[in-house]
Scaffold this motif. Sequence first.
Motif, PDB file in Angstrom:
ATOM      1  N   ASN A   1     -37.606   2.245 -69.483  1.00 11.20           N
ATOM      2  CA  ASN A   1     -37.430   2.875 -68.564  1.00 11.20           C
ATOM      3  C   ASN A   1     -36.071   2.820 -67.499  1.00 11.20           C
ATOM      4  O   ASN A   1     -35.834   3.824 -66.518  1.00 11.20           O
ATOM      5  CB  ASN A   1     -38.120   4.092 -68.672  1.00 11.20           C
ATOM      6  N   GLY A   2     -36.205   1.870 -66.897  1.00  9.80           N
ATOM      7  CA  GLY A   2     -35.470   0.859 -65.929  1.00  9.80           C
ATOM      8  C   GLY A   2     -36.034   0.803 -64.620  1.00  9.80           C
ATOM      9  O   GLY A   2     -37.746   1.194 -64.610  1.00  9.80           O
ATOM     10  N   LEU A   3     -35.238   1.212 -63.010  1.00  3.22           N
ATOM     11  CA  LEU A   3     -36.139   0.589 -62.691  1.00  3.22           C
ATOM     12  C   LEU A   3     -35.690   1.896 -61.213  1.00  3.22           C
ATOM     13  O   LEU A   3     -34.598   2.513 -61.969  1.00  3.22           O
ATOM     14  CB  LEU A   3     -35.416  -0.002 -61.696  1.00  3.22           C
ATOM     15  N   THR A   4     -36.446   2.951 -60.859  1.00  2.00           N
ATOM     16  CA  THR A   4     -36.900   3.591 -59.782  1.00  2.00           C
ATOM     17  C   THR A   4     -37.288   3.681 -58.591  1.00  2.00           C
ATOM     18  O   THR A   4     -38.432   2.795 -57.915  1.00  2.00           O
ATOM     19  CB  THR A   4     -37.281   4.641 -60.905  1.00  2.00           C
ATOM     20  N   VAL A   5     -36.253   3.837 -57.730  1.00  2.00           N
ATOM     21  CA  VAL A   5     -37.525   3.965 -56.363  1.00  2.00           C
ATOM     22  C   VAL A   5     -36.719   5.173 -55.988  1.00  2.00           C
ATOM     23  O   VAL A   5     -34.843   5.621 -55.511  1.00  2.00           O
ATOM     24  CB  VAL A   5     -36.531   2.598 -55.234  1.00  2.00           C
ATOM     25  N   GLY A   6     -37.457   6.041 -54.668  1.00  2.64           N
ATOM     26  CA  GLY A   6     -36.793   7.529 -55.368  1.00  2.64           C
ATOM     27  C   GLY A   6     -35.631   7.887 -55.853  1.00  2.64           C
ATOM     28  O   GLY A   6     -36.430   8.212 -57.646  1.00  2.64           O
TER      29      GLY A   6
ATOM     30  N   ALA B   1     -27.530   4.671 -44.741  1.00  8.81           N
ATOM     31  CA  ALA B   1     -29.534   4.619 -44.064  1.00  8.81           C
ATOM     32  C   ALA B   1     -30.164   3.626 -45.622  1.00  8.81           C
ATOM     33  O   ALA B   1     -31.190   3.356 -45.054  1.00  8.81           O
ATOM     34  CB  ALA B   1     -29.867   5.901 -43.887  1.00  8.81           C
ATOM     35  N   THR B   2     -29.594   3.615 -47.330  1.00  6.95           N
ATOM     36  CA  THR B   2     -30.557   2.883 -48.178  1.00  6.95           C
ATOM     37  C   THR B   2     -30.040   1.650 -47.908  1.00  6.95           C
ATOM     38  O   THR B   2     -31.419   1.410 -48.959  1.00  6.95           O
ATOM     39  CB  THR B   2     -30.165   4.012 -49.510  1.00  6.95           C
ATOM     40  N   ILE B   3     -29.639   1.278 -47.847  1.00  8.46           N
ATOM     41  CA  ILE B   3     -29.181  -0.074 -47.715  1.00  8.46           C
ATOM     42  C   ILE B   3     -29.358  -0.232 -45.904  1.00  8.46           C
ATOM     43  O   ILE B   3     -28.155  -0.538 -45.447  1.00  8.46           O
ATOM     44  CB  ILE B   3     -28.496  -1.066 -48.268  1.00  8.46           C
ATOM     45  N   ARG B   4     -30.831  -1.040 -45.601  1.00 12.38           N
ATOM     46  CA  ARG B   4     -30.841  -1.231 -44.021  1.00 12.38           C
ATOM     47  C   ARG B   4     -30.315  -2.774 -44.022  1.00 12.38           C
ATOM     48  O   ARG B   4     -30.805  -3.795 -44.734  1.00 12.38           O
ATOM     49  CB  ARG B   4     -31.998  -1.208 -42.964  1.00 12.38           C
ATOM     50  N   THR B   5     -29.416  -3.138 -42.606  1.00 13.01           N
ATOM     51  CA  THR B   5     -29.162  -4.301 -42.392  1.00 13.01           C
ATOM     52  C   THR B   5     -30.031  -5.096 -41.303  1.00 13.01           C
ATOM     53  O   THR B   5     -30.590  -4.093 -40.358  1.00 13.01           O
ATOM     54  CB  THR B   5     -27.600  -4.409 -41.230  1.00 13.01           C
TER      55      THR B   5
ATOM     56  N   ASP C   1     -34.527   0.559 -48.279  1.00 17.03           N
ATOM     57  CA  ASP C   1     -35.048   1.162 -47.204  1.00 17.03           C
ATOM     58  C   ASP C   1     -35.473   2.769 -48.595  1.00 17.03           C
ATOM     59  O   ASP C   1     -34.795   3.360 -49.070  1.00 17.03           O
ATOM     60  CB  ASP C   1     -34.538   2.777 -46.266  1.00 17.03           C
ATOM     61  N   SER C   2     -36.862   2.583 -48.908  1.00 25.00           N
ATOM     62  CA  SER C   2     -37.747   3.869 -49.962  1.00 25.00           C
ATOM     63  C   SER C   2     -37.440   5.068 -49.333  1.00 25.00           C
ATOM     64  O   SER C   2     -37.117   5.795 -50.604  1.00 25.00           O
ATOM     65  CB  SER C   2     -38.853   3.248 -50.660  1.00 25.00           C
TER      66      SER C   2
ATOM     67  N   ALA D   1     -35.519   8.324 -51.372  1.00 22.87           N
ATOM     68  CA  ALA D   1     -35.944   9.403 -51.671  1.00 22.87           C
ATOM     69  C   ALA D   1     -35.666  10.203 -51.449  1.00 22.87           C
ATOM     70  O   ALA D   1     -36.145  11.596 -51.339  1.00 22.87           O
ATOM     71  CB  ALA D   1     -37.920   9.191 -51.694  1.00 22.87           C
ATOM     72  N   GLY D   2     -34.619  10.635 -50.244  1.00 19.75           N
ATOM     73  CA  GLY D   2     -34.072  11.423 -49.633  1.00 19.75           C
ATOM     74  C   GLY D   2     -34.640  11.971 -48.432  1.00 19.75           C
ATOM     75  O   GLY D   2     -33.980  13.492 -48.088  1.00 19.75           O
ATOM     76  N   ALA D   3     -35.105  10.850 -48.150  1.00 17.50           N
ATOM     77  CA  ALA D   3     -36.272  11.067 -46.232  1.00 17.50           C
ATOM     78  C   ALA D   3     -34.984  11.294 -45.431  1.00 17.50           C
ATOM     79  O   ALA D   3     -34.564  10.695 -45.577  1.00 17.50           O
ATOM     80  CB  ALA D   3     -37.057  10.863 -46.436  1.00 17.50           C
ATOM     81  N   PRO D   4     -35.186  12.643 -44.468  1.00 19.84           N
ATOM     82  CA  PRO D   4     -33.278  12.531 -43.232  1.00 19.84           C
ATOM     83  C   PRO D   4     -33.765  11.232 -42.591  1.00 19.84           C
ATOM     84  O   PRO D   4     -35.068  10.692 -42.500  1.00 19.84           O
ATOM     85  CB  PRO D   4     -34.475  13.777 -42.670  1.00 19.84           C
ATOM     86  N   GLU D   5     -32.951  10.830 -42.197  1.00 19.15           N
ATOM     87  CA  GLU D   5     -32.927   9.609 -40.925  1.00 19.15           C
ATOM     88  C   GLU D   5     -33.514   9.565 -39.554  1.00 19.15           C
ATOM     89  O   GLU D   5     -33.566  10.868 -39.360  1.00 19.15           O
ATOM     90  CB  GLU D   5     -31.338   9.274 -40.525  1.00 19.15           C
ATOM     91  N   CYS D   6     -34.154   9.219 -39.907  1.00 18.32           N
ATOM     92  CA  CYS D   6     -35.216   9.185 -37.873  1.00 18.32           C
ATOM     93  C   CYS D   6     -33.999   8.883 -37.178  1.00 18.32           C
ATOM     94  O   CYS D   6     -33.536   7.440 -36.859  1.00 18.32           O
ATOM     95  CB  CYS D   6     -36.408   8.588 -38.153  1.00 18.32           C
TER      96      CYS D   6
END
Length: 228
Positions: free
Chosen positions: A125-130, A204-208, A217-218, A222-227
Amino acid sequence: MRILLVEDDHQLARTMLDMLRENQNTVDWLDDGQQALNALTEEHFDLAILDLTLPRLDGLDIVRRSRQQGNRTPIIILTARADLDEKLQGLDAGADDYLTKPFAMAELKARIRAVTRRGSIVPQNGLTVGQLVLNPDSCQLTTAEETVVLPRSEFQILTYLMRHPDQVATRRRLEEQLYGWEQGVESNALEVHIHHLRRRIGKATIRTIRGVGYLLDSQAAAGAPECH
Protein backbone atom coordinates in the motif's frame (compact mmCIF):
# COMPACT_ATOMS: atom_id res chain seq x y z
CA MET A 1 14.10 1.21 -6.68
CA ARG A 2 17.85 0.66 -6.60
CA ILE A 3 18.91 -2.74 -7.97
CA LEU A 4 22.29 -4.49 -7.87
CA LEU A 5 22.80 -6.66 -10.97
CA VAL A 6 25.71 -9.12 -10.72
CA GLU A 7 26.29 -10.90 -14.03
CA ASP A 8 29.57 -11.65 -15.84
CA ASP A 9 27.93 -12.38 -19.21
CA HIS A 10 28.19 -8.85 -20.57
CA GLN A 11 25.76 -9.32 -23.45
CA LEU A 12 23.06 -10.68 -21.14
CA ALA A 13 23.79 -7.98 -18.58
CA ARG A 14 23.32 -5.19 -21.14
CA THR A 15 19.94 -6.65 -22.17
CA MET A 16 18.88 -6.87 -18.54
CA LEU A 17 20.05 -3.32 -17.83
CA ASP A 18 17.87 -1.95 -20.63
CA MET A 19 14.84 -3.81 -19.30
CA LEU A 20 15.38 -2.97 -15.63
CA ARG A 21 15.91 0.74 -16.28
CA GLU A 22 12.60 1.03 -18.12
CA ASN A 23 10.65 1.03 -14.85
CA GLN A 24 11.98 3.94 -12.80
CA ASN A 25 14.89 1.85 -11.47
CA THR A 26 18.50 2.76 -10.81
CA VAL A 27 20.70 -0.25 -11.62
CA ASP A 28 24.31 -0.87 -10.59
CA TRP A 29 26.06 -3.60 -12.59
CA LEU A 30 29.02 -5.65 -11.35
CA ASP A 31 30.66 -8.71 -12.93
CA ASP A 32 32.81 -9.86 -10.01
CA GLY A 33 31.71 -11.86 -6.97
CA GLN A 34 33.95 -10.21 -4.39
CA GLN A 35 32.92 -6.75 -5.56
CA ALA A 36 29.28 -7.82 -5.29
CA LEU A 37 29.70 -8.93 -1.67
CA ASN A 38 31.47 -5.66 -0.86
CA ALA A 39 28.64 -3.70 -2.47
CA LEU A 40 25.93 -5.56 -0.54
CA THR A 41 27.88 -5.03 2.67
CA GLU A 42 28.61 -1.34 2.22
CA GLU A 43 25.69 0.02 0.20
CA HIS A 44 21.89 0.03 0.32
CA PHE A 45 19.98 -1.82 -2.40
CA ASP A 46 16.30 -2.66 -2.71
CA LEU A 47 16.95 -5.83 -4.71
CA ALA A 48 19.91 -7.91 -5.92
CA ILE A 49 19.87 -10.08 -9.04
CA LEU A 50 22.80 -12.44 -8.73
CA ASP A 51 24.41 -14.93 -11.10
CA LEU A 52 25.81 -18.01 -9.33
CA THR A 53 28.92 -18.55 -11.46
CA LEU A 54 31.14 -15.52 -10.93
CA PRO A 55 34.85 -14.66 -10.82
CA ARG A 56 36.58 -14.71 -7.41
CA LEU A 57 33.52 -15.55 -5.31
CA ASP A 58 30.66 -17.91 -6.09
CA GLY A 59 27.12 -16.55 -5.93
CA LEU A 60 26.10 -19.05 -3.23
CA ASP A 61 28.91 -17.78 -1.02
CA ILE A 62 27.75 -14.20 -1.59
CA VAL A 63 24.22 -15.11 -0.47
CA ARG A 64 25.46 -17.02 2.60
CA ARG A 65 27.91 -14.35 3.73
CA SER A 66 25.54 -11.44 3.20
CA ARG A 67 22.83 -13.21 5.22
CA GLN A 68 25.31 -14.07 7.97
CA GLN A 69 26.11 -10.36 8.19
CA GLY A 70 22.41 -9.60 8.69
CA ASN A 71 21.80 -8.20 5.21
CA ARG A 72 18.12 -8.69 4.28
CA THR A 73 18.22 -7.33 0.73
CA PRO A 74 15.90 -9.49 -1.42
CA ILE A 75 17.99 -11.67 -3.75
CA ILE A 76 16.97 -13.37 -7.00
CA ILE A 77 19.63 -15.82 -8.19
CA LEU A 78 20.29 -16.61 -11.84
CA THR A 79 21.78 -19.97 -12.70
CA ALA A 80 22.63 -22.08 -15.72
CA ARG A 81 22.72 -25.04 -13.34
CA ALA A 82 19.64 -27.17 -13.97
CA ASP A 83 20.25 -29.45 -10.99
CA LEU A 84 17.44 -29.11 -8.44
CA ASP A 85 19.78 -29.59 -5.49
CA GLU A 86 21.81 -26.53 -6.49
CA LYS A 87 18.68 -24.41 -6.77
CA LEU A 88 17.60 -25.58 -3.33
CA GLN A 89 21.04 -24.71 -1.98
CA GLY A 90 20.54 -21.16 -3.18
CA LEU A 91 17.17 -20.87 -1.47
CA ASP A 92 18.47 -22.51 1.70
CA ALA A 93 21.38 -20.05 1.74
CA GLY A 94 18.89 -17.19 1.91
CA ALA A 95 17.92 -16.28 -1.67
CA ASP A 96 14.31 -15.24 -2.20
CA ASP A 97 13.82 -16.74 -5.67
CA TYR A 98 15.74 -18.17 -8.62
CA LEU A 99 15.63 -18.28 -12.42
CA THR A 100 17.26 -20.87 -14.65
CA LYS A 101 19.05 -19.62 -17.77
CA PRO A 102 17.97 -19.08 -20.46
CA PHE A 103 14.93 -17.15 -19.30
CA ALA A 104 12.49 -14.65 -20.76
CA MET A 105 12.73 -11.06 -19.56
CA ALA A 106 8.98 -11.14 -18.91
CA GLU A 107 9.57 -13.95 -16.43
CA LEU A 108 12.28 -11.98 -14.64
CA LYS A 109 9.88 -9.04 -14.35
CA ALA A 110 7.26 -11.36 -12.87
CA ARG A 111 9.75 -12.73 -10.34
CA ILE A 112 10.70 -9.19 -9.32
CA ARG A 113 7.03 -8.30 -8.83
CA ALA A 114 6.54 -11.43 -6.74
CA VAL A 115 9.49 -10.64 -4.49
CA THR A 116 8.38 -7.05 -3.99
CA ARG A 117 4.82 -8.13 -3.19
CA ARG A 118 6.14 -10.13 -0.25
CA GLY A 119 6.81 -6.85 1.46
CA SER A 120 10.60 -7.10 1.33
CA ILE A 121 11.02 -3.80 -0.46
CA VAL A 122 8.03 -1.50 -0.08
CA PRO A 123 4.69 -2.30 1.52
CA GLN A 124 2.04 -2.99 -1.12
CA ASN A 125 0.00 0.00 0.00
CA GLY A 126 3.02 2.28 -0.34
CA LEU A 127 5.13 4.35 2.01
CA THR A 128 3.48 6.64 4.53
CA VAL A 129 5.12 9.32 6.67
CA GLY A 130 2.74 11.78 8.28
CA GLN A 131 0.47 13.15 5.57
CA LEU A 132 2.74 11.92 2.78
CA VAL A 133 1.80 8.73 0.94
CA LEU A 134 4.05 7.45 -1.86
CA ASN A 135 2.78 4.74 -4.21
CA PRO A 136 5.73 2.73 -5.64
CA ASP A 137 3.71 1.25 -8.51
CA SER A 138 2.44 4.52 -9.97
CA CYS A 139 5.07 6.95 -8.57
CA GLN A 140 2.17 8.97 -7.18
CA LEU A 141 2.70 11.21 -4.18
CA THR A 142 -0.36 12.14 -2.14
CA THR A 143 -0.16 15.07 0.26
CA ALA A 144 -2.83 16.93 2.25
CA GLU A 145 -3.40 19.15 -0.79
CA GLU A 146 -2.95 17.06 -3.92
CA THR A 147 -1.91 13.87 -5.69
CA VAL A 148 0.84 14.13 -8.30
CA VAL A 149 2.98 11.75 -10.33
CA LEU A 150 6.61 12.43 -9.48
CA PRO A 151 9.39 12.55 -12.05
CA ARG A 152 11.78 9.63 -11.73
CA SER A 153 14.56 11.53 -9.93
CA GLU A 154 12.24 13.07 -7.34
CA PHE A 155 10.60 9.69 -6.78
CA GLN A 156 13.96 8.00 -6.12
CA ILE A 157 15.05 10.65 -3.62
CA LEU A 158 11.75 10.79 -1.75
CA THR A 159 11.50 7.00 -1.61
CA TYR A 160 14.83 6.81 0.18
CA LEU A 161 14.02 9.66 2.57
CA MET A 162 10.61 8.18 3.44
CA ARG A 163 12.16 4.79 4.15
CA HIS A 164 14.50 6.47 6.62
CA PRO A 165 12.50 9.26 8.29
CA ASP A 166 14.34 11.39 10.87
CA GLN A 167 17.66 9.89 9.73
CA VAL A 168 20.34 11.86 7.94
CA ALA A 169 20.84 10.80 4.32
CA THR A 170 24.24 11.83 3.01
CA ARG A 171 24.61 13.54 -0.35
CA ARG A 172 26.56 10.54 -1.62
CA ARG A 173 23.81 8.09 -0.65
CA LEU A 174 21.09 10.17 -2.32
CA GLU A 175 23.17 10.63 -5.47
CA GLU A 176 23.62 6.85 -5.61
CA GLN A 177 19.84 6.45 -5.63
CA LEU A 178 19.77 8.65 -8.74
CA TYR A 179 22.80 7.61 -10.71
CA GLY A 180 24.23 4.38 -9.34
CA TRP A 181 27.97 4.11 -9.92
CA GLU A 182 28.16 4.46 -13.68
CA GLN A 183 27.20 8.02 -14.49
CA GLY A 184 28.66 11.36 -13.59
CA VAL A 185 26.70 13.60 -11.28
CA GLU A 186 26.13 17.25 -12.05
CA SER A 187 27.29 19.34 -9.12
CA ASN A 188 23.93 20.94 -8.36
CA ALA A 189 21.56 18.21 -9.61
CA LEU A 190 20.62 16.96 -6.15
CA GLU A 191 19.87 20.46 -4.88
CA VAL A 192 17.57 21.09 -7.84
CA HIS A 193 15.56 17.91 -7.14
CA ILE A 194 15.38 18.71 -3.41
CA HIS A 195 14.14 22.22 -4.25
CA HIS A 196 11.35 20.78 -6.40
CA LEU A 197 10.36 18.29 -3.70
CA ARG A 198 10.22 21.03 -1.07
CA ARG A 199 7.80 22.97 -3.24
CA ARG A 200 5.53 19.92 -3.23
CA ILE A 201 5.75 18.85 0.43
CA GLY A 202 6.94 21.93 2.31
CA LYS A 203 10.39 23.36 2.94
CA ALA A 204 10.43 22.26 6.59
CA THR A 205 9.71 18.63 5.69
CA ILE A 206 13.16 18.13 4.13
CA ARG A 207 15.80 19.64 6.38
CA THR A 208 19.33 20.44 5.24
CA ILE A 209 22.02 19.03 7.51
CA ARG A 210 24.86 21.37 6.67
CA GLY A 211 27.94 19.67 5.27
CA VAL A 212 26.32 16.22 5.40
CA GLY A 213 23.04 15.86 3.53
CA TYR A 214 19.29 15.92 4.15
CA LEU A 215 16.69 14.59 6.59
CA LEU A 216 12.95 13.97 6.23
CA ASP A 217 11.30 15.45 9.32
CA SER A 218 8.37 13.21 10.30
CA GLN A 219 6.78 15.87 12.53
CA ALA A 220 6.78 18.38 9.69
CA ALA A 221 5.41 15.69 7.36
CA ALA A 222 2.56 15.18 9.83
CA GLY A 223 1.69 18.87 9.59
CA ALA A 224 3.20 19.92 12.90
CA PRO A 225 3.93 23.67 13.14
CA GLU A 226 7.52 24.77 12.70
CA CYS A 227 9.47 25.61 15.84
CA HIS A 228 11.16 29.00 15.89
